[in-house]
Scaffold this active site. Sequence first.
Site, PDB file in Angstrom:
ATOM      1  N   GLY A  59       0.877  -1.183   0.000  1.00 23.53           N
ATOM      2  CA  GLY A  59       0.000   0.000   0.000  1.00 23.53           C
ATOM      3  C   GLY A  59       0.906   1.222   0.000  1.00 23.53           C
ATOM      4  O   GLY A  59       1.851   1.287   0.788  1.00 23.53           O
ATOM      5  N   GLY A 102      16.687   9.337 -12.889  1.00 20.37           N
ATOM      6  CA  GLY A 102      16.734  10.286 -11.775  1.00 20.37           C
ATOM      7  C   GLY A 102      15.492  11.156 -11.682  1.00 20.37           C
ATOM      8  O   GLY A 102      14.403  10.741 -12.081  1.00 20.37           O
ATOM      9  N   ASP A 154       7.727   4.791  -3.558  1.00 24.26           N
ATOM     10  CA  ASP A 154       7.340   5.104  -2.167  1.00 24.26           C
ATOM     11  C   ASP A 154       8.573   5.443  -1.326  1.00 24.26           C
ATOM     12  O   ASP A 154       8.548   6.366  -0.512  1.00 24.26           O
ATOM     13  CB  ASP A 154       6.588   3.909  -1.553  1.00 24.26           C
ATOM     14  CG  ASP A 154       5.306   3.625  -2.312  1.00 24.26           C
ATOM     15  OD1 ASP A 154       4.695   4.590  -2.808  1.00 24.26           O
ATOM     16  OD2 ASP A 154       4.935   2.447  -2.436  1.00 24.26           O
TER      17      ASP A 154
HETATM   18  O1  RIB Z   1       3.808   1.629  -4.747  1.00 18.44           O
HETATM   19  C1  RIB Z   1       3.814   0.244  -4.563  1.00 18.44           C
HETATM   20  C2  RIB Z   1       2.526  -0.199  -3.963  1.00 18.44           C
HETATM   21  O2  RIB Z   1       1.498   0.042  -4.876  1.00 18.44           O
HETATM   22  C3  RIB Z   1       2.462  -1.665  -3.657  1.00 18.44           C
HETATM   23  O3  RIB Z   1       2.961  -1.992  -2.385  1.00 18.44           O
HETATM   24  C4  RIB Z   1       1.006  -1.984  -3.823  1.00 18.44           C
HETATM   25  O4  RIB Z   1       0.352  -2.081  -2.604  1.00 18.44           O
HETATM   26  C5  RIB Z   1       0.448  -0.841  -4.656  1.00 18.44           C
HETATM   27  O5  RIB Z   1      -0.504  -0.162  -4.000  1.00 18.44           O
END
Ligand code: RIB
Length: 292
Positions: free
Chosen positions: A39, A215, A242
């Site tokens: 997530g 980059g 993330d």
């Molecule tokens: O950004 C990666 C995430 O996107 C994964 O962990 C998955 O849950 C999706 O939501």
Amino acid sequence: MVKIVVIGSSSMDLVVTSDQRPGAGETVLGRSFKTVPGGKGANQAVAAARLGAEVYMIGCVGDDHYGAAILKNFKQNGVDVTNVEPVTDTESGTAHIILAEGDNSIVVVKGANDHVTPDYVKKSKSLIKQANMVLIQQEIPEETVEYVSELCKELNVPLLLNPAPARPLSKNVIENASYITPNEHEAAVLFDGLAIESALKQYPNKVFITEGKAGARYFNGEKEITVPSYTVEVTDTTGAGDTFNAALAVALAEGKSITESLQFANRAASLSVTKFGAQGGMPNRSEVEASL
Ligand code: RIB
């Protein structure tokens, strides 16, 4: 220690590895199946905590087995879950991931993440007010992103918006956010056909376009700058974005310059892809600093 509040999704990633990605109507045999925490919101919270921030998650999980595992994982990574509520009669969010041919494809079922509404977030207003940075993504309702952008403006708290997955955003949200980090595909949706160069010029020191291995690019008010990434052996790119966003939020909140913050974020993201799973390769602070 900087205080980061993450408002977003918490899911369980159901990951299949396969030599081949099936086409429509096709069945292929996979190699392995694993269930790991994911997530975008949760990933960013865990990454920021590993990088040394005090992290508070605002989100929802289902009142189910996955929800319990997601909460446990937050706690193991030092993320405060006072504002993560189990929702009854709704399943936890899940992401259905195929890792094949060197890349991933993902279908997200939002489940409990749709309960992260403006009214739900409003309950944590006093926490948000104390944040050095708020981080938000788009696996929660659109009106929540709109509400949080207004709230951060009202409270004078910097907001980093990771506009993933892509969806159009109101001009209001774009103006209210302090930093926005689309990839090229998300930028095309966000700036509706505007060339990347023009979009960057319109929002100096605010929009950072991420280009994976190449980059990140931004306009510093005078010229366009590209902060290059690092070459590594890639195992799994899931969660790299993330890690980038979390690291960028931590570095900016700590008062690092934009270029330094992007270097830190690129380095953290490059380390994250060397191991399996969205959170599997997320580095801790000393690993990033040692490799910079
Ligand atoms: O950004 C990666 C995430 O996107 C994964 O962990 C998955 O849950 C999706 O939501």
